[in-house]
Design a protein around this motif. Structure first.
Motif, short mmCIF file in Angstrom:
data_model
loop_
_atom_site.label_atom_id
_atom_site.label_comp_id
_atom_site.label_asym_id
_atom_site.label_seq_id
_atom_site.Cartn_x
_atom_site.Cartn_y
_atom_site.Cartn_z
N ASN A 63 0.82 -1.22 0.00
CA ASN A 63 0.00 0.00 0.00
C ASN A 63 0.84 1.26 0.00
O ASN A 63 0.41 2.29 -0.52
N PHE A 64 2.01 1.21 0.58
CA PHE A 64 2.86 2.40 0.63
C PHE A 64 3.95 2.40 -0.42
O PHE A 64 4.87 3.22 -0.37
N ASP A 65 3.83 1.50 -1.38
CA ASP A 65 4.78 1.47 -2.48
C ASP A 65 4.29 2.43 -3.57
O ASP A 65 3.20 2.25 -4.11
N PRO A 66 5.07 3.46 -3.87
CA PRO A 66 4.59 4.45 -4.86
C PRO A 66 4.38 3.87 -6.25
O PRO A 66 3.52 4.32 -7.00
N SER A 67 5.12 2.84 -6.59
CA SER A 67 4.96 2.28 -7.94
C SER A 67 3.65 1.50 -8.07
O SER A 67 3.16 1.28 -9.17
N GLN A 68 3.06 1.10 -6.96
CA GLN A 68 1.81 0.34 -7.00
C GLN A 68 0.59 1.20 -6.69
O GLN A 68 -0.53 0.69 -6.66
N ALA A 69 0.77 2.45 -6.47
CA ALA A 69 -0.33 3.33 -6.06
C ALA A 69 -1.45 3.34 -7.09
O ALA A 69 -2.64 3.31 -6.75
N LYS A 70 -1.11 3.38 -8.38
CA LYS A 70 -2.12 3.46 -9.44
C LYS A 70 -2.97 2.19 -9.46
O LYS A 70 -4.20 2.26 -9.54
N SER A 71 -2.33 1.03 -9.38
CA SER A 71 -3.10 -0.22 -9.43
C SER A 71 -3.96 -0.39 -8.16
O SER A 71 -5.08 -0.90 -8.25
N ILE A 72 -3.51 0.11 -7.04
CA ILE A 72 -4.29 0.01 -5.81
C ILE A 72 -5.52 0.91 -5.90
O ILE A 72 -6.63 0.52 -5.51
N ARG A 73 -5.37 2.12 -6.48
CA ARG A 73 -6.52 3.01 -6.66
C ARG A 73 -7.56 2.38 -7.57
O ARG A 73 -8.76 2.47 -7.32
N GLN A 74 -7.10 1.71 -8.59
CA GLN A 74 -8.04 1.06 -9.51
C GLN A 74 -8.78 -0.08 -8.81
O GLN A 74 -9.97 -0.27 -9.02
N GLU A 75 -8.08 -0.85 -7.99
CA GLU A 75 -8.71 -1.97 -7.27
C GLU A 75 -9.77 -1.47 -6.30
O GLU A 75 -10.84 -2.05 -6.18
N GLN A 76 -9.48 -0.37 -5.62
CA GLN A 76 -10.38 0.08 -4.57
C GLN A 76 -11.54 0.93 -5.09
O GLN A 76 -12.58 1.01 -4.47
N SER A 77 -11.39 1.59 -6.22
CA SER A 77 -12.45 2.47 -6.70
C SER A 77 -13.20 1.91 -7.90
O SER A 77 -14.19 2.47 -8.32
N TYR A 78 -12.75 0.86 -8.45
CA TYR A 78 -13.36 0.24 -9.64
C TYR A 78 -13.42 1.21 -10.81
O TYR A 78 -14.30 1.16 -11.64
N ARG A 79 -12.51 2.13 -10.87
CA ARG A 79 -12.38 3.03 -12.03
C ARG A 79 -11.19 2.56 -12.84
O ARG A 79 -10.23 2.04 -12.31
N PHE A 80 -11.31 2.80 -14.12
CA PHE A 80 -10.25 2.35 -15.00
C PHE A 80 -9.61 3.54 -15.69
O PHE A 80 -10.22 4.59 -15.88
N ASP A 81 -8.42 3.33 -16.11
CA ASP A 81 -7.70 4.33 -16.86
C ASP A 81 -8.39 4.48 -18.22
O ASP A 81 -8.80 3.49 -18.83
N PRO A 82 -8.54 5.70 -18.70
CA PRO A 82 -9.24 5.87 -19.99
C PRO A 82 -8.56 5.16 -21.15
O PRO A 82 -9.20 4.80 -22.13
N SER A 83 -7.29 4.93 -21.03
CA SER A 83 -6.59 4.26 -22.13
C SER A 83 -6.84 2.74 -22.11
O SER A 83 -6.52 2.05 -23.06
N GLN A 84 -7.42 2.24 -21.04
CA GLN A 84 -7.69 0.81 -20.95
C GLN A 84 -9.12 0.53 -21.37
O GLN A 84 -10.01 1.37 -21.23
#
Length: 133
Positions: A95-116
């Motif tokens: 959770n405190f790894d900056p490189s994983q922050a984006k994937s954690i936000r996607q898991e918890q909010s169920y929002r996806f990157d517009p490019s995906q």
């Protein structure tokens, strides 16, 4: 002859003290009796001590077994908690790894990157059942 005459010891022999014969057999029997009483007293005291020790052990064994059971139960709980702590530690570090922050936000909010693109898997058997209605 009025000269002094040397003094002579009296002619009667001194009375010798008669030693009374001791009843040796009686003394030996008495000493054996004393040794027998002493030995039986020692055996009695040792039996009392052994009885006390055995009764104490009989009373302590169930308590010892209960404590061993509790110790095993606590050991099992410690192993479970260690596994849980290890998983929480890895999750915490993730959770405190900056490189994983984006994937954690996607898991918890169920929002996806517009490019995906969102992919939805459908079971083909269920699709046929829905069309028949």
């Amino acid at each position: 002859m009025n000269a002094f005459q040397p003094s002579r010891p009296p002619l009667q022999p001194e009375k010798q003290r008669r030693s009374l014969p001791r009843p040796k057999k009686h003394l030996h029997q008495r000493s054996y009796q004393i040794m027998g009483l002493e030995t039986s007293a020692k055996i009695t005291v040792n039996l009392v001590i052994i009885t006390a020790a055995v009764s104490a052990l009989v009373q302590l064994l169930p308590y010892h077994w209960l404590q061993q059971d509790k110790l095993r139960e606590i050991g099992t709980e410690v192993k479970l908690m260690e596994a849980r702590v290890n998983s929480l530690r890895t999750e915490f570090s993730r959770n405190f790894d900056p490189s994983q922050a984006k994937s954690i936000r996607q898991e918890q909010s169920y929002r996806f990157d517009p490019s995906q693109r969102q992919v939805i898997l459908i079971n083909p058997d269920n699709k046929d059942a829905e069309q028949s209605y």
